[in-house]
Design a protein around this motif. Structure first.
Motif, mmCIF file in Angstrom:
data_model
loop_
_atom_site.group_PDB
_atom_site.id
_atom_site.type_symbol
_atom_site.label_atom_id
_atom_site.label_comp_id
_atom_site.label_asym_id
_atom_site.label_seq_id
_atom_site.Cartn_x
_atom_site.Cartn_y
_atom_site.Cartn_z
ATOM 1 N N TRP A 1 0.829 -1.205 0.000
ATOM 2 C CA TRP A 1 0.000 0.000 0.000
ATOM 3 C C TRP A 1 0.868 1.261 0.000
ATOM 4 O O TRP A 1 0.600 2.213 -0.728
ATOM 5 N N LYS A 2 1.926 1.269 0.801
ATOM 6 C CA LYS A 2 2.785 2.450 0.882
ATOM 7 C C LYS A 2 3.398 2.765 -0.477
ATOM 8 O O LYS A 2 3.388 3.917 -0.932
ATOM 9 N N ASN B 1 2.261 6.073 -2.695
ATOM 10 C CA ASN B 1 3.285 7.077 -2.999
ATOM 11 C C ASN B 1 3.361 7.429 -4.481
ATOM 12 O O ASN B 1 3.962 8.441 -4.849
ATOM 13 N N CYS B 2 2.763 6.605 -5.327
ATOM 14 C CA CYS B 2 2.817 6.835 -6.780
ATOM 15 C C CYS B 2 1.659 7.688 -7.298
ATOM 16 O O CYS B 2 1.645 8.056 -8.480
ATOM 17 N N TRP B 3 0.691 7.983 -6.452
ATOM 18 C CA TRP B 3 -0.460 8.786 -6.863
ATOM 19 C C TRP B 3 -0.201 10.248 -6.515
ATOM 20 O O TRP B 3 0.127 10.569 -5.377
ATOM 21 N N HIS B 4 -0.394 11.120 -7.492
ATOM 22 C CA HIS B 4 -0.086 12.539 -7.314
ATOM 23 C C HIS B 4 -1.325 13.398 -7.569
ATOM 24 O O HIS B 4 -2.048 13.162 -8.554
ATOM 25 N N PRO B 5 -1.578 14.402 -6.703
ATOM 26 C CA PRO B 5 -2.780 15.227 -6.861
ATOM 27 C C PRO B 5 -2.634 16.244 -7.998
ATOM 28 O O PRO B 5 -1.559 16.813 -8.205
ATOM 29 N N VAL B 6 -3.723 16.438 -8.719
ATOM 30 C CA VAL B 6 -3.784 17.451 -9.776
ATOM 31 C C VAL B 6 -5.176 18.089 -9.744
ATOM 32 O O VAL B 6 -6.161 17.449 -9.377
ATOM 33 N N ASP B 7 -5.236 19.353 -10.119
ATOM 34 C CA ASP B 7 -6.496 20.096 -10.200
ATOM 35 C C ASP B 7 -6.663 20.624 -11.615
ATOM 36 O O ASP B 7 -5.690 21.108 -12.219
ATOM 37 N N TYR B 8 -7.893 20.548 -12.134
ATOM 38 C CA TYR B 8 -8.176 21.035 -13.477
ATOM 39 C C TYR B 8 -9.426 21.901 -13.459
ATOM 40 O O TYR B 8 -10.380 21.632 -12.709
ATOM 41 N N LYS B 9 -9.428 22.905 -14.317
ATOM 42 C CA LYS B 9 -10.610 23.744 -14.472
ATOM 43 C C LYS B 9 -11.659 23.001 -15.294
ATOM 44 O O LYS B 9 -11.366 22.022 -15.972
ATOM 45 N N ARG B 10 -12.875 23.534 -15.251
ATOM 46 C CA ARG B 10 -13.983 23.002 -16.040
ATOM 47 C C ARG B 10 -13.647 23.060 -17.530
ATOM 48 O O ARG B 10 -12.994 23.981 -18.006
ATOM 49 N N LYS B 11 -14.087 22.032 -18.279
ATOM 50 C CA LYS B 11 -13.928 21.934 -19.737
ATOM 51 C C LYS B 11 -12.460 21.890 -20.162
ATOM 52 O O LYS B 11 -12.068 22.434 -21.188
ATOM 53 N N THR B 12 -11.643 21.195 -19.375
ATOM 54 C CA THR B 12 -10.243 20.963 -19.729
ATOM 55 C C THR B 12 -10.136 19.594 -20.400
ATOM 56 O O THR B 12 -10.612 18.597 -19.850
ATOM 57 N N VAL B 13 -9.520 19.537 -21.573
ATOM 58 C CA VAL B 13 -9.291 18.250 -22.232
ATOM 59 C C VAL B 13 -8.048 17.621 -21.595
ATOM 60 O O VAL B 13 -6.951 18.172 -21.676
ATOM 61 N N LEU B 14 -8.240 16.488 -20.943
ATOM 62 C CA LEU B 14 -7.133 15.782 -20.299
ATOM 63 C C LEU B 14 -6.391 14.900 -21.305
ATOM 64 O O LEU B 14 -5.174 14.759 -21.236
ATOM 65 N N THR B 15 -7.143 14.292 -22.197
ATOM 66 C CA THR B 15 -6.567 13.450 -23.249
ATOM 67 C C THR B 15 -7.345 13.722 -24.527
ATOM 68 O O THR B 15 -8.575 13.698 -24.516
ATOM 69 N N PHE C 1 2.457 2.537 -12.909
ATOM 70 C CA PHE C 1 1.462 1.464 -13.008
ATOM 71 C C PHE C 1 2.133 0.168 -13.460
ATOM 72 O O PHE C 1 1.940 -0.892 -12.867
ATOM 73 N N ASN C 2 2.943 0.257 -14.498
ATOM 74 C CA ASN C 2 3.614 -0.916 -15.053
ATOM 75 C C ASN C 2 4.564 -1.537 -14.030
ATOM 76 O O ASN C 2 4.597 -2.758 -13.861
ATOM 77 N N ARG C 3 5.341 -0.692 -13.359
ATOM 78 C CA ARG C 3 6.286 -1.193 -12.349
ATOM 79 C C ARG C 3 5.559 -1.854 -11.192
ATOM 80 O O ARG C 3 5.932 -2.946 -10.744
ATOM 81 N N LEU C 4 4.500 -1.198 -10.699
ATOM 82 C CA LEU C 4 3.762 -1.739 -9.555
ATOM 83 C C LEU C 4 3.151 -3.104 -9.882
ATOM 84 O O LEU C 4 3.229 -4.038 -9.080
ATOM 85 N N LEU C 5 2.536 -3.222 -11.060
ATOM 86 C CA LEU C 5 1.901 -4.483 -11.429
ATOM 87 C C LEU C 5 2.923 -5.583 -11.679
ATOM 88 O O LEU C 5 2.656 -6.758 -11.404
ATOM 89 N N ALA C 6 4.107 -5.203 -12.164
ATOM 90 C CA ALA C 6 5.162 -6.199 -12.376
ATOM 91 C C ALA C 6 5.810 -6.630 -11.059
ATOM 92 O O ALA C 6 6.316 -7.745 -10.953
ATOM 93 N N ASN D 1 -0.450 -8.893 -6.059
ATOM 94 C CA ASN D 1 -1.742 -8.364 -5.611
ATOM 95 C C ASN D 1 -2.202 -7.197 -6.480
ATOM 96 O O ASN D 1 -3.395 -7.064 -6.786
ATOM 97 N N LEU D 2 -1.275 -6.340 -6.870
ATOM 98 C CA LEU D 2 -1.645 -5.201 -7.706
ATOM 99 C C LEU D 2 -1.891 -5.623 -9.148
ATOM 100 O O LEU D 2 -2.746 -5.050 -9.831
ATOM 101 N N GLU D 3 -1.185 -6.643 -9.610
ATOM 102 C CA GLU D 3 -1.474 -7.189 -10.936
ATOM 103 C C GLU D 3 -2.903 -7.739 -10.955
ATOM 104 O O GLU D 3 -3.644 -7.544 -11.918
ATOM 105 N N ARG D 4 -3.281 -8.387 -9.868
ATOM 106 C CA ARG D 4 -4.649 -8.920 -9.759
ATOM 107 C C ARG D 4 -5.665 -7.777 -9.732
ATOM 108 O O ARG D 4 -6.708 -7.845 -10.375
ATOM 109 N N TRP D 5 -5.352 -6.719 -8.990
ATOM 110 C CA TRP D 5 -6.233 -5.539 -8.938
ATOM 111 C C TRP D 5 -6.425 -4.954 -10.339
ATOM 112 O O TRP D 5 -7.552 -4.649 -10.741
#
Length: 199
Positions: free
Chosen positions: A28-29, A33-47, A119-124, A128-132
């Motif tokens: 879990w730690k 630690n790999c998740w990072h917070p981000v804030d976006y305004k309304r009607k922002t294209v993320l992808t 994501f790739n490193r954690l699952l490899a 348990n995370l590969e299963r998730w």
């Protein structure tokens, strides 16, 4: 996002992950630690279509939609994500190929994001995370197949009733024109159903 808000957001993420797989404290730690917070305004294209999705998101606050734009330039809403759910263009993310769709914020959005490299490193590293990841992908596919059946076989009223039964809160969260697009209905039909269908 300050440390208390980040800790609260990660706790919410934990409540989504742990019913699927139980992680050890060390797993879990490393994961958290790999998740990072981000804030976006309304009607922002993320992808944008044609880009490779670089992140998996966990929605802390706000509403997003994935949509496709055809040759007619008319867009079709494919899926919504909102507080407490995962977001991102999952096929582009996992396959690292260009997306066919767009992902945008419908409201100001506060998200946690996980890079593909992490994501790739954690699952490899952690079975348990590969299963998730595998179970999460299967659940997303199952939901999409159910939705495909609804779009192909249900009447307009049946699609509307399913939406209201499954997610009644979306009427307050999401502009009705996007809900109509999601159900493959024209806005006039959606408005009529909104006025006449009672659950």
């Amino acid at each position: 996002m300050g440390q208390p808000e980040l800790a609260a957001a990660l706790d919410r993420l934990k409540k989504v992950v742990f019913p699927v797989v139980s992680l050890t404290d060390d797993e879990w730690k490393d994961f958290a630690n790999c998740w990072h917070p981000v804030d976006y305004k309304r009607k922002t294209v993320l992808t944008a279509a044609g880009e490779v999705e670089r992140f998996l998101y966990f929605v802390v606050d706000g509403v997003q939609r994935a949509y496709f734009v055809g040759d007619s330039k008319r867009d079709a809403t494919l899926i919504f994500s909102y507080s407490g759910s995962m977001s991102g263009i999952i096929d582009s993310f996992q396959l690292q190929r260009p997306s066919l769709y767009y992902l945008e914020t419908l409201t100001a959005s506060r998200l946690l994001r996980l890079s593909f490299a992490d994501f790739n490193r954690l699952l490899a590293t952690y079975p348990n995370l590969e299963r998730w990841g595998r179970i999460g992908t299967a659940a997303a596919m199952s939901g999409l197949m159910e939705r495909y059946i609804e779009l192909m076989t249900y009447t307009a009223e049946e699609k509307f009733r399913v939406l209201l039964t499954r997610s009644p809160h979306v009427l307050q969260l999401i502009p009705h024109k996007y809900l109509a697009s999601y159900l493959a209905l024209d806005p006039t039909t959606f408005s009529k159903l909104l006025a006449t269908v009672k659950l």
